[in-house]
Design a protein around this motif. Sequence first.
Motif, PDB file in Angstrom:
ATOM      1  N   ARG A  33       3.352 -46.074  37.413  1.00  0.00           N
ATOM      2  CA  ARG A  33       1.980 -46.278  36.967  1.00  0.00           C
ATOM      3  C   ARG A  33       1.823 -46.114  35.455  1.00  0.00           C
ATOM      4  N   THR A  86      -0.290 -48.755  32.551  1.00  0.00           N
ATOM      5  CA  THR A  86      -1.416 -48.123  31.866  1.00  0.00           C
ATOM      6  C   THR A  86      -1.248 -48.196  30.356  1.00  0.00           C
ATOM      7  N   ASP A 107      -2.040 -51.675  29.180  1.00  0.00           N
ATOM      8  CA  ASP A 107      -3.486 -51.902  29.051  1.00  0.00           C
ATOM      9  C   ASP A 107      -4.050 -51.227  27.800  1.00  0.00           C
ATOM     10  N   ASP A 108      -3.559 -50.025  27.508  1.00  0.00           N
ATOM     11  CA  ASP A 108      -4.018 -49.333  26.301  1.00  0.00           C
ATOM     12  C   ASP A 108      -3.637 -50.108  25.042  1.00  0.00           C
ATOM     13  N   VAL A 128      -2.128 -39.671  29.312  1.00  0.00           N
ATOM     14  CA  VAL A 128      -1.944 -40.595  30.435  1.00  0.00           C
ATOM     15  C   VAL A 128      -1.010 -39.987  31.477  1.00  0.00           C
TER      16      VAL A 128
END
Length: 228
Positions: A128, A132, A135-136, A178
């Motif tokens: 995951r 993430t 996307d950041d 994160v």
Amino acid sequence: MALDPRTKLYLVALANLLLFFHVDVVVESLTVLLLLLPLLGAGRWAAAVRSGCIYVLLLVGTWASTLDDGSSWLHMLGLLCVGIRMMMPCLIAGIYAFTTTTASQFVCVLRRMRIPETIVIPCVVCIRFFPTIHDDYHQIRDAMALRGIAQGTFALLRHPAQSLEYILMPLLMNATGVTQDLSVAALTKGIGIRGPHTCHTEIRMHGIDWAWMVICTVPLALGIGGAW
């Protein structure tokens, strides 16, 4: 072509064995072709075509470096091409495994393989983590575009200082948060509870899985045996 997650993990291990045994370029090329076919079958056309084109360019660069003209730059190019080319089977197998398999499928297959929970939880967090961070990265680039900073595809290459200040530093600062958030989310869902776990995801080995593992193993076996 929908392969079982265990087959995908086997292909990743097989690609790493190619790097370990340093097989002939013919065996390597044939294995790369076999690894690209499931990627095409999964509908990842862009990734398959991009990876195939990069591998072909690396092959051309490797061949060009064998032209002995006494140029040190040509030998450096060949060294770079060979190093990246040998990593390509691992990258292709990894792209196929991690872009076509959900986190729940990985958890299910790891537990089916009797992997300890101390390994399962970090693996889920890693699966995951990279989407993430991806996307950041896009959110940071959008924020930079709104402010007129480093616009364009190659702007970050032309301005490496801005890349370090506006992209790498925020990503590194955000990475710790994160990781903690993903770990808490995984534990909140009960992934760390002791005892047997149930799973809504059904995984099952089919004939195509066994056949594809054998087909992909044949070039490596022949290469190790000296047939190629």
